[in-house]
Design a protein around this motif. Structure first.
Motif, mmCIF file in Angstrom:
data_model
loop_
_atom_site.group_PDB
_atom_site.id
_atom_site.type_symbol
_atom_site.label_atom_id
_atom_site.label_comp_id
_atom_site.label_asym_id
_atom_site.label_seq_id
_atom_site.Cartn_x
_atom_site.Cartn_y
_atom_site.Cartn_z
ATOM 1 N N ALA A 1 3.609 6.524 -4.571
ATOM 2 C CA ALA A 1 4.040 6.915 -5.916
ATOM 3 C C ALA A 1 2.996 7.761 -6.650
ATOM 4 O O ALA A 1 3.261 8.252 -7.746
ATOM 5 N N VAL A 2 1.813 7.944 -6.059
ATOM 6 C CA VAL A 2 0.767 8.729 -6.706
ATOM 7 C C VAL A 2 1.072 10.207 -6.505
ATOM 8 O O VAL A 2 1.228 10.655 -5.360
ATOM 9 N N PRO A 3 1.154 10.964 -7.597
ATOM 10 C CA PRO A 3 1.435 12.402 -7.454
ATOM 11 C C PRO A 3 0.322 13.120 -6.679
ATOM 12 O O PRO A 3 -0.860 12.783 -6.818
ATOM 13 N N GLU A 4 0.696 14.083 -5.891
ATOM 14 C CA GLU A 4 -0.262 14.850 -5.081
ATOM 15 C C GLU A 4 -1.397 15.412 -5.937
ATOM 16 O O GLU A 4 -2.564 15.375 -5.541
ATOM 17 N N ALA A 5 -1.077 15.887 -7.116
ATOM 18 C CA ALA A 5 -2.083 16.493 -8.001
ATOM 19 C C ALA A 5 -3.143 15.484 -8.444
ATOM 20 O O ALA A 5 -4.246 15.870 -8.836
ATOM 21 N N ARG A 6 -2.826 14.224 -8.375
ATOM 22 C CA ARG A 6 -3.770 13.179 -8.799
ATOM 23 C C ARG A 6 -4.733 12.786 -7.672
ATOM 24 O O ARG A 6 -5.709 12.083 -7.896
ATOM 25 N N GLY A 7 -4.488 13.238 -6.459
ATOM 26 C CA GLY A 7 -5.291 12.853 -5.293
ATOM 27 C C GLY A 7 -6.768 13.169 -5.417
ATOM 28 O O GLY A 7 -7.600 12.490 -4.823
ATOM 29 N N GLY B 1 -7.995 -8.280 3.563
ATOM 30 C CA GLY B 1 -8.677 -8.391 2.280
ATOM 31 C C GLY B 1 -9.348 -7.105 1.845
ATOM 32 O O GLY B 1 -9.386 -6.784 0.650
ATOM 33 N N HIS B 2 -9.887 -6.348 2.777
ATOM 34 C CA HIS B 2 -10.507 -5.071 2.455
ATOM 35 C C HIS B 2 -9.484 -4.121 1.836
ATOM 36 O O HIS B 2 -9.746 -3.481 0.814
ATOM 37 N N ALA B 3 -8.321 -4.046 2.440
ATOM 38 C CA ALA B 3 -7.272 -3.176 1.893
ATOM 39 C C ALA B 3 -6.842 -3.654 0.502
ATOM 40 O O ALA B 3 -6.648 -2.840 -0.405
ATOM 41 N N ARG B 4 -6.705 -4.961 0.336
ATOM 42 C CA ARG B 4 -6.335 -5.486 -0.985
ATOM 43 C C ARG B 4 -7.415 -5.193 -2.023
ATOM 44 O O ARG B 4 -7.102 -4.890 -3.178
ATOM 45 N N HIS B 5 -8.665 -5.301 -1.625
ATOM 46 C CA HIS B 5 -9.767 -4.978 -2.531
ATOM 47 C C HIS B 5 -9.630 -3.533 -3.027
ATOM 48 O O HIS B 5 -9.687 -3.281 -4.233
ATOM 49 N N HIS B 6 -9.449 -2.613 -2.112
ATOM 50 C CA HIS B 6 -9.366 -1.207 -2.513
ATOM 51 C C HIS B 6 -8.080 -0.898 -3.271
ATOM 52 O O HIS B 6 -8.086 -0.051 -4.170
ATOM 53 N N LEU B 7 -7.013 -1.578 -2.963
ATOM 54 C CA LEU B 7 -5.792 -1.400 -3.741
ATOM 55 C C LEU B 7 -6.033 -1.851 -5.180
ATOM 56 O O LEU B 7 -5.600 -1.197 -6.128
ATOM 57 N N GLY B 8 -6.748 -2.944 -5.349
ATOM 58 C CA GLY B 8 -7.097 -3.409 -6.694
ATOM 59 C C GLY B 8 -7.963 -2.407 -7.433
ATOM 60 O O GLY B 8 -7.747 -2.129 -8.617
ATOM 61 N N VAL B 9 -8.955 -1.839 -6.746
ATOM 62 C CA VAL B 9 -9.807 -0.824 -7.361
ATOM 63 C C VAL B 9 -8.973 0.392 -7.751
ATOM 64 O O VAL B 9 -9.120 0.939 -8.855
ATOM 65 N N LEU B 10 -8.087 0.803 -6.877
ATOM 66 C CA LEU B 10 -7.219 1.947 -7.202
ATOM 67 C C LEU B 10 -6.380 1.659 -8.444
ATOM 68 O O LEU B 10 -6.296 2.501 -9.344
ATOM 69 N N ARG B 11 -5.791 0.496 -8.490
ATOM 70 C CA ARG B 11 -4.958 0.147 -9.651
ATOM 71 C C ARG B 11 -5.774 0.093 -10.939
ATOM 72 O O ARG B 11 -5.334 0.586 -11.976
ATOM 73 N N GLU B 12 -6.948 -0.512 -10.878
ATOM 74 C CA GLU B 12 -7.757 -0.719 -12.084
ATOM 75 C C GLU B 12 -8.473 0.529 -12.568
ATOM 76 O O GLU B 12 -8.599 0.750 -13.771
ATOM 77 N N ARG B 13 -8.973 1.345 -11.639
ATOM 78 C CA ARG B 13 -9.847 2.437 -12.039
ATOM 79 C C ARG B 13 -9.285 3.832 -11.841
ATOM 80 O O ARG B 13 -9.827 4.791 -12.376
ATOM 81 N N TYR B 14 -8.239 3.953 -11.029
ATOM 82 C CA TYR B 14 -7.716 5.262 -10.725
ATOM 83 C C TYR B 14 -6.309 5.508 -11.253
ATOM 84 O O TYR B 14 -5.959 6.631 -11.566
ATOM 85 N N LEU B 15 -5.513 4.453 -11.320
ATOM 86 C CA LEU B 15 -4.091 4.658 -11.589
ATOM 87 C C LEU B 15 -3.644 4.176 -12.970
ATOM 88 O O LEU B 15 -2.463 4.232 -13.265
ATOM 89 N N THR B 16 -4.558 3.693 -13.791
ATOM 90 C CA THR B 16 -4.174 3.244 -15.127
ATOM 91 C C THR B 16 -5.012 3.948 -16.184
ATOM 92 O O THR B 16 -6.209 4.165 -15.999
ATOM 93 N N LEU C 1 0.838 -1.204 0.000
ATOM 94 C CA LEU C 1 0.000 0.000 0.000
ATOM 95 C C LEU C 1 0.872 1.255 0.000
ATOM 96 O O LEU C 1 0.632 2.186 -0.770
ATOM 97 N N GLY C 2 1.870 1.268 0.859
ATOM 98 C CA GLY C 2 2.773 2.421 0.935
ATOM 99 C C GLY C 2 3.512 2.657 -0.362
ATOM 100 O O GLY C 2 3.635 3.803 -0.820
ATOM 101 N N ASP C 3 3.982 1.590 -0.983
ATOM 102 C CA ASP C 3 4.718 1.715 -2.246
ATOM 103 C C ASP C 3 3.828 2.259 -3.358
ATOM 104 O O ASP C 3 4.205 3.181 -4.077
#
Length: 178
Positions: free
Chosen positions: A48-54, A161-176, A42-44
């Motif tokens: 790496a997400v730029p502040e402007a993307r928050g 699992g909750h954290a992994r779920h949201h990390l997956g959502v972030l990767r799929e819908r927010y960071l790509t 999660l930290g890694d």
């Protein structure tokens, strides 16, 4: 070192069906190690997400990245509190929480993403320490949360699992691709 109880996956009688997807998201058997490892991940990723993307949201009624991280912080605290109460033998039924209301009142979008990520790291460290500190017999204690029975062991898996779920959502819908 993991106890036998924390190294055994919870069975379906230990949590409400809604949480099955979170428990399934944790393939490891040592849930404390899974919490520790996913905390680093999660930290890694979030670091790496730029502040402007928050403030990015992938749809008009969707949370921003900062709101997702704020939700992860709130949920981690709530799951940890539930686990603490049950582990200590507190039989008082615990209420559920309405995640959208929490997100609406959290003020996450007024904060820096880096501060939220740091807070999530600190909260996760507290979660790891809580579960590390539990005696073996605490892991199987059960209580009622939101009208449904759940075990401490299941809450550890649900938290990871909750954290992994949201990390997956972030990767799929927010960071790509946006």
């Amino acid at each position: 070192m993991a106890t036998q109880t924390q190294s055994t996956r919870p069975d379906a009688t230990e949590y409400p069906p809604f949480f099955a997807r979170y428990v399934a998201a944790v393939p490891e058997t040592d849930v404390v190690a899974a919490l520790r490892d996913s905390g680093r991940e999660l930290g890694d990723v979030l670091g790496a997400v730029p502040e402007a993307r928050g403030g990015f949201r992938y749809g008009p009624d969707k949370w921003t990245i900062r709101e997702v991280v704020g939700h992860m912080i709130d949920a981690e605290r709530i799951f940890g509190y539930r686990a603490l109460r049950l582990a200590r033998g507190d039989a008082t039924p615990l209420p559920g929480f309405e995640e959208n209301e929490y997100a609406r009142h959290a003020g996450s979008d007024a904060r820096r993403l880096a501060d939220l990520v740091d807070e999530l790291r600190i909260v996760r460290e507290g979660t790891v320490r809580l579960f590390e500190s539990l005696p073996a017999d605490a892991w199987m204690r059960r209580g009622v949360v939101n009208g449904r029975e759940v075990s401490v062991r299941a809450l550890a898996y649900i938290t990871a699992g909750h954290a992994r779920h949201h990390l997956g959502v972030l990767r799929e819908r927010y960071l790509t691709g946006s």
